[in-house]
Design a protein around this motif. Structure first.
Motif, PDB file in Angstrom:
ATOM      1  N   GLY A  62       0.831  -1.192   0.000  1.00  7.31           N
ATOM      2  CA  GLY A  62       0.000   0.000   0.000  1.00  7.31           C
ATOM      3  C   GLY A  62       0.865   1.241   0.000  1.00  7.31           C
ATOM      4  N   PRO A  63       0.256   2.419  -0.116  1.00  3.94           N
ATOM      5  CA  PRO A  63       1.020   3.668  -0.198  1.00  3.94           C
ATOM      6  C   PRO A  63       1.734   3.997   1.107  1.00  3.94           C
ATOM      7  CG  PRO A  63      -1.321   4.120   0.036  1.00  3.94           C
ATOM      8  CD  PRO A  63      -1.206   2.645  -0.167  1.00  3.94           C
ATOM      9  N   ASN A  64       2.686   4.901   1.023  1.00  2.22           N
ATOM     10  CA  ASN A  64       3.407   5.347   2.219  1.00  2.22           C
ATOM     11  C   ASN A  64       2.448   5.907   3.253  1.00  2.22           C
ATOM     12  OD1 ASN A  64       5.945   4.726   1.129  1.00  2.22           O
ATOM     13  ND2 ASN A  64       6.069   6.692   0.075  1.00  2.22           N
ATOM     14  N   GLY A  65       2.631   5.502   4.509  1.00  5.94           N
ATOM     15  CA  GLY A  65       1.816   6.042   5.589  1.00  5.94           C
ATOM     16  C   GLY A  65       0.495   5.338   5.802  1.00  5.94           C
ATOM     17  N   CYS A  66       0.262   4.215   5.119  1.00  7.80           N
ATOM     18  CA  CYS A  66      -1.019   3.511   5.288  1.00  7.80           C
ATOM     19  C   CYS A  66      -1.007   2.570   6.492  1.00  7.80           C
ATOM     20  CB  CYS A  66      -1.385   2.734   4.022  1.00  7.80           C
ATOM     21  SG  CYS A  66      -0.304   1.324   3.680  1.00  7.80           S
TER      22      CYS A  66
END
Length: 361
Positions: A62-66
């Motif tokens: 998943g994307p950064n910070g998820c």
């Protein structure tokens, strides 16, 4: 919507120079599982964790910070608790590559392999950090095989599916996709509301229903949990400065927060060009220079296209950055690149990787 408790395990320090990463710290000790992340309920079920080796490698992406790193470490901690296992090994992709290189340099591969292949569970956080490091990827492939033979789970995280990460070898891709893959998304509107309630308790404040609705509904997509926390901290600071908050003041404050987030998310033309040059293994000066070699023209055109897509710069302004080129040159390059991106898989992967690095997806 469910609340998932985050398990923690103490991480022992590295021994004899072996690199070992510390587990990530979470803002709170729970993960709110909204409808966008329903698959996590099954993954963290006791039966699944108990038989985690049957699903290995477990690939969280998943994307950064998820929250995928925190979830990976928590999943490993649950497995260790259920199996009374203490020999867990947590490491980032970058640290794995560095530890491998150090072992080669010190002629100490026996100890390196004994440590990794003898682990009770292995977490490799950040598969994309191994991109282009072919020798380290080959070693990781063999490590996964050795652990699988011993029925030891491996958990890997990445920003996207292994098939879309440029520079990841087929040997790693084939091993990761044969296990269980779970996509982690940013919190949706209802999840954001629940997180805001949770964070407000942590910050010892109280948001009324209107404030919760306004914050959770009007924040731009996507917004990570960390950004939500930051938004709330700014909100409370403004409230304390203003003493009393009117509906108009609330809307004004929210508008400032949203605008700041948008500005932060907008990259510069220079940042885009540098990322494209790096992904194409070129120098920035090549993209801004006069060279007409096909490889450089292709990369330059992609950088121009992305600069027009992700910034508010005009064709003329983009052209000025790329060696004072005419706006018609940039327009032609962008139109051509838009067509090529539909059919050129490699070009699309470069664009996606640049977007990931700039936190645009």
């Amino acid at each position: 919507m469910k609340t998932l408790s985050l398990d923690r395990l103490p991480v022992r320090k590295a021994v004899g120079g072996m690199l070992q990463s510390e587990s990530p710290r979470a803002l709170v000790d729970v993960f709110i599982v909204g409808p966008e992340n329903n698959a996590l309920n099954g993954l963290f079920a006791t039966d699944t964790v108990q038989g985690l080796a049957d699903y290995s490698p477990v690939y969280l992406y998943g994307p950064n910070g998820c929250g995928k790193s925190t979830l990976a470490y928590s999943l490993a901690a649950r497995y260790c608790r259920l199996h009374a296992q203490s020999d867990s090994l947590f490491i980032t992709g970058g640290d794995f590559a560095r530890a491998y290189a150090a072992a080669i340099h010190a002629d100490d591969m026996d100890r390196f392999r004994l440590r990794f292949r003898g682990a009770g569970i292995l977490v490799v956080d950040g598969l994309h950090e191994l991109a282009t490091k072919e020798a380290a990827q080959t070693e990781l492939s063999m490590t996964i095989d050795a652990l699988e033979h011993r029925r030891v789970p491996v958990i890997v995280t990445g920003t996207s599916l292994p098939t879309t990460i440029r520079g990841i070898r087929p040997s790693i891709v084939s091993r990761c996709i044969r296990g269980l893959s779970v996509k982690i998304d940013y919190p949706g509107c209802t999840t954001r509301r629940k997180l805001l309630q949770l964070f407000s308790k942590v910050l010892e404040t109280r948001l009324d229903e209107q404030e919760l609705d306004r914050l959770s509904n009007q924040l731009p997509e996507p917004t990570s949990a960390v950004e939500l926390y930051s938004v709330l901290v700014n909100w409370l600071h403004q409230e304390r400065v203003e003493r009393s908050i009117t509906p108009e003041a609330i809307q004004h404050t929210l508008g400032q927060i949203i605008q700041a987030k948008r500005l932060l998310a907008t990259p510069t033309v220079s940042e885009i060009a540098k990322r494209v040059a790096k992904e194409c293994r070129l120098k920035l000066s090549d993209l801004r220079g006069v060279t007409r070699r096909s490889q450089i023209v292709r990369a330059r055109s992609l950088a121009m296209f992305l600069a027009r897509k992700w910034t508010d710069h005009s064709y003329q302004q983009v052209g000025v950055y790329f060696g004072n080129r005419d706006h018609t040159t940039v327009l032609h390059a962008c139109r051509k690149m838009e067509i090529e991106l539909r059919d050129d898989i490699d070009l699309s992967r470069i664009a996606e990787e640049v977007a990931r690095q700039l936190n645009l997806k």
